[in-house]
Write an enzyme that holds these catalytic residues in place. Structure first.
Site, PDB file in Angstrom:
ATOM      1  N   ASP A   1       9.533 -25.441  -4.720  1.00 13.62           N
ATOM      2  CA  ASP A   1       9.716 -26.535  -5.697  1.00 13.62           C
ATOM      3  C   ASP A   1       8.502 -26.651  -6.625  1.00 13.62           C
ATOM      4  O   ASP A   1       8.651 -26.857  -7.828  1.00 13.62           O
ATOM      5  CB  ASP A   1      10.074 -27.882  -5.031  1.00 13.62           C
ATOM      6  CG  ASP A   1       9.034 -28.437  -4.079  1.00 13.62           C
ATOM      7  OD1 ASP A   1       8.114 -27.694  -3.675  1.00 13.62           O
ATOM      8  OD2 ASP A   1       9.151 -29.634  -3.734  1.00 13.62           O
TER       9      ASP A   1
ATOM     10  N   SER B   1       8.040 -39.826   4.691  1.00 12.05           N
ATOM     11  CA  SER B   1       7.185 -40.407   3.647  1.00 12.05           C
ATOM     12  C   SER B   1       7.975 -40.629   2.356  1.00 12.05           C
ATOM     13  O   SER B   1       7.873 -41.692   1.743  1.00 12.05           O
ATOM     14  CB  SER B   1       5.959 -39.539   3.397  1.00 12.05           C
ATOM     15  OG  SER B   1       6.320 -38.231   3.072  1.00 12.05           O
TER      16      SER B   1
ATOM     17  N   ASP C   1      11.452 -33.602  -2.105  1.00  9.15           N
ATOM     18  CA  ASP C   1      11.720 -34.612  -1.077  1.00  9.15           C
ATOM     19  C   ASP C   1      12.121 -35.949  -1.697  1.00  9.15           C
ATOM     20  O   ASP C   1      13.103 -36.578  -1.293  1.00  9.15           O
ATOM     21  CB  ASP C   1      10.481 -34.821  -0.201  1.00  9.15           C
ATOM     22  CG  ASP C   1      10.041 -33.548   0.474  1.00  9.15           C
ATOM     23  OD1 ASP C   1      10.791 -32.557   0.439  1.00  9.15           O
ATOM     24  OD2 ASP C   1       8.928 -33.542   1.036  1.00  9.15           O
TER      25      ASP C   1
END
Ligand code: GLA
Length: 376
Positions: A25, A116, A160
């Site tokens: 990514d 997270s 994420d």
């Protein structure tokens, strides 16, 4: 148990599993994550003050954040992710309303399933909802990423937070991390299901190793630009890399790291095609190849994840298995025949425990929406 009647909003954001496209990514590649039913839920209410009161369902701490000093909580355990998210949301020009926020996280910490990101994105979504603002999930993801990078020091990509915010029930997200263009791909696995297993390796130093890998790919990009007009490593095909990769000779591990990125991007392309055709066998083979590359070229697995993936891959009901997330510990994702799941879990658990000395965990979860806001 939370008494919901005392709060005005329930806001959640998802943990994620990445099916394929690991450590690409931040190199402008495409990834294929999906949002999980494991998530962080926040029970929220305005409190009429200039403070944010944080508490948790499973941690005894209670921490009060001053809305005028949100930049000052970097080193406060448990408060850093909520405070960082609120801080960068405020800096992006959004109003912050004084409030009480109760966190209830079902994403296991340190599992590689992005607890997270779930905490960051749900914090931002809760603050927006409390202020009566419409929520743009992509903006929430970008601000959450900024919080993770600049407040907690992990130089992460966007995968994420994007999956946590923009996930869609029963779909994977084919996300182009250089343009943020996305396509939802239904997860149709025929007689198979996804099984997520945690190797339960005790805490490892993920942050420093992660940032080191990222720096190695930056170095590779700089050197390869001498031979090819690229803005990111993901723009290279395996063929071009085979021709010009020699510029990385003598750079230690950098060439292997770059080769992983280039080939993993190619695997994502093929995996997305296989998913769309319902070709589960090919998808499984690509998962196995991805794990091997993360083990041998990118070196982010470790004996625990390797043992877990190998035990999974050896089971007759398994089509393919790989580590998911940053690595160095955390989870694997496997594609397994539904009828064989019970035996798969039993056998993998036995083999893993015999070698590593403690058991893995398996999670019962499904693919769900990213942000969910409910008025209470
Ligand atoms: C972590 C990061 C992501 C991504 C993965 C590896 O989860 O937060 O941005 O780089 O590792 O694919």
């Amino acid at each position: 148990m939370i008494d919901e009647s005392k709060y005005t909003l329930r806001v959640s954001a998802a943990g994620r599993v990445n099916l394929i496209g690991e450590h690409v990514d931040y190199c402008g590649g495409k990834v294929l994550p999906a949002a999980l039913s494991l998530k962080n839920t926040i029970y929220a209410r305005p409190n009429g003050t200039d403070k944010i009161n944080l508490s948790w369902t499973d941690i005894p701490a209670r921490i009060t954040l001053d809305i005028g000093r949100l930049g000052e909580y970097k080193d406060v355990k448990y408060a850093d992710y909520p405070a960082g998210s609120a801080y960068f949301w405020q800096k992006a020009g959004h109003p912050i309303v004084g409030c009480d926020l109760v966190y209830d996280c079902t994403v296991p910490f340190g599992s590689g399933l992005s607890s997270s990101a779930a905490i960051e994105v749900s914090t931002i979504a809760a603050l927006a909802a409390l202020a009566g603002e419409p929520i743009d999930p992509v903006e929430a993801a970008l601000v959450a990423q900024k919080a993770e990078r600049e407040y907690t020091g992990v130089n992460c990509g966007i995968m994420d937070q994007y999956a946590s915010a923009c996930g869609k029930k029963d779909n994977a997200i084919l996300l182009d991390c250089s343009t943020l263009a996305r396509e939802y791909v239904p997860i149709l696995l025929g007689s198979c299901v996804l099984v997520i297993a945690n190797c339960n390796k005790p805490h490892s130093l993920v942050t420093s190793k992660y940032n080191e890998r990222r720096a190695e790919t930056e170095r590779a990009r700089e050197l390869l630009r001498e031979k090819a007009d690229i803005s990111c490593l993901a723009e290279l095909t395996p063929e071009t890399f085979a021709r010009i990769g020699f510029v990385l000779d003598g750079e230690g591990k950098v060439k292997d790291r770059a080769r992983h990125v280039v080939e993993e991007c190619d695997r994502v392309r093929r995996a997305a095609g296989a998913m769309k055709r319902g070709d589960v066998d090919t998808l499984g083979e690509l998962l196995n190849a991805s794990h091997a590359s993360l083990r041998d070229l990118y070196e982010v697995t470790g004996v625990e994840l390797d043992t877990l993936a190998a035990a999974a891959q050896a089971h007759p009901a398994c089509k393919g298995s790989r580590m998911t997330g940053a690595g160095f510990g955390g989870c694997t994702v496997s594609i397994v025949e539904r009828d064989g799941v019970t035996d798969f879990k039993r056998t993998v658990c036995r083999k893993y425990t015999a070698k590593i000395g403690y058991e893995p965990s398996f999670y019962d979860c499904s693919i769900e929406d990213g942000i969910i806001v409910t008025a209470l």
